[in-house]
Write a protein that holds these residues in place. Sequence first.
Motif, mmCIF file in Angstrom:
data_model
loop_
_atom_site.group_PDB
_atom_site.id
_atom_site.type_symbol
_atom_site.label_atom_id
_atom_site.label_comp_id
_atom_site.label_asym_id
_atom_site.label_seq_id
_atom_site.Cartn_x
_atom_site.Cartn_y
_atom_site.Cartn_z
ATOM 1 N N ASN A 1 17.335 70.351 14.631
ATOM 2 C CA ASN A 1 17.201 70.725 16.045
ATOM 3 C C ASN A 1 17.712 69.601 16.943
ATOM 4 O O ASN A 1 17.315 68.453 16.807
ATOM 5 C CB ASN A 1 15.739 71.023 16.368
ATOM 6 N N SER B 1 18.311 74.066 25.814
ATOM 7 C CA SER B 1 17.930 74.905 24.676
ATOM 8 C C SER B 1 18.666 76.237 24.645
ATOM 9 O O SER B 1 19.324 76.635 25.614
ATOM 10 C CB SER B 1 16.430 75.176 24.745
ATOM 11 N N LEU C 1 13.111 84.492 24.355
ATOM 12 C CA LEU C 1 14.334 85.276 24.192
ATOM 13 C C LEU C 1 14.080 86.765 23.960
ATOM 14 O O LEU C 1 14.981 87.582 24.097
ATOM 15 C CB LEU C 1 15.161 84.723 23.022
ATOM 16 N N THR D 1 16.360 68.265 23.728
ATOM 17 C CA THR D 1 16.338 69.719 23.526
ATOM 18 C C THR D 1 16.255 70.517 24.831
ATOM 19 O O THR D 1 16.089 71.735 24.795
ATOM 20 C CB THR D 1 15.167 70.115 22.605
ATOM 21 N N VAL E 1 16.192 74.644 19.983
ATOM 22 C CA VAL E 1 15.054 75.251 20.666
ATOM 23 C C VAL E 1 14.371 74.110 21.418
ATOM 24 O O VAL E 1 14.398 72.960 20.973
ATOM 25 C CB VAL E 1 14.063 75.948 19.698
ATOM 26 N N TYR E 2 13.802 74.432 22.567
ATOM 27 C CA TYR E 2 13.120 73.398 23.334
ATOM 28 C C TYR E 2 11.920 72.912 22.540
ATOM 29 O O TYR E 2 11.153 73.695 21.993
ATOM 30 C CB TYR E 2 12.658 73.930 24.701
ATOM 31 N N ALA F 1 10.560 79.834 21.437
ATOM 32 C CA ALA F 1 11.925 80.241 21.813
ATOM 33 C C ALA F 1 12.118 81.734 21.572
ATOM 34 O O ALA F 1 12.702 82.432 22.410
ATOM 35 C CB ALA F 1 12.950 79.432 21.026
ATOM 36 N N GLU F 2 11.635 82.217 20.447
ATOM 37 C CA GLU F 2 11.757 83.647 20.145
ATOM 38 C C GLU F 2 11.039 84.488 21.188
ATOM 39 O O GLU F 2 11.557 85.519 21.631
ATOM 40 C CB GLU F 2 11.215 83.943 18.741
ATOM 41 N N ALA G 1 17.312 79.133 24.785
ATOM 42 C CA ALA G 1 16.751 80.002 25.824
ATOM 43 C C ALA G 1 17.323 79.641 27.192
ATOM 44 O O ALA G 1 17.671 80.525 27.978
ATOM 45 C CB ALA G 1 15.232 79.904 25.835
ATOM 46 N N ARG G 2 17.453 78.367 27.480
ATOM 47 C CA ARG G 2 18.003 77.937 28.772
ATOM 48 C C ARG G 2 19.469 78.383 28.903
ATOM 49 O O ARG G 2 19.873 78.883 29.948
ATOM 50 C CB ARG G 2 17.880 76.424 28.904
#
Length: 142
Positions: free
Chosen positions: A37, A61, A21, A58, A49-50, A17-18, A63-64
């Motif tokens: 989570n 997420s 992003l 998830t 986070v996915y 995820a990091e 990010a999504r």
Amino acid sequence: MSRNKSIGTTLDAIAAAEQALGRSLPASYAQWLLVNNGRALGALSIFPVYDAANARKTWESIARHYETSWQEWLENTGANGNEASALLPFAQFGTGDYYCFDYAQTGPTGEPVVVLWSHETGAATAVAPDFASFLTLPGRPG
């Protein structure tokens, strides 16, 4: 799976995820994700986070959300890209407002300050010095 069971996640899912992003997640949020989570805080939806181990729970997420609905809100509100570029939404409640990490402001723990971003005005208001403090706020939705 029991409804009361925390699903948690892995350090690898957080790192993915990091990478997606382009920034590190605050340590207290990452620690919370390792255990929680995919869980909400009452009515407040905290973005997970996915995690492929629990893709259905998830999928929506952090990010999504950042890549889709957050960008749409910024476009709809006409929010200045520079003002919003330091914000990373991590939770949303029914009104369309977001709780965000503000990477332009650092709290006493060295983590980004938590702000409430208004979908009506595009303004962000500080609400907690970090995610751990946010979790204990009285009157927080949820």
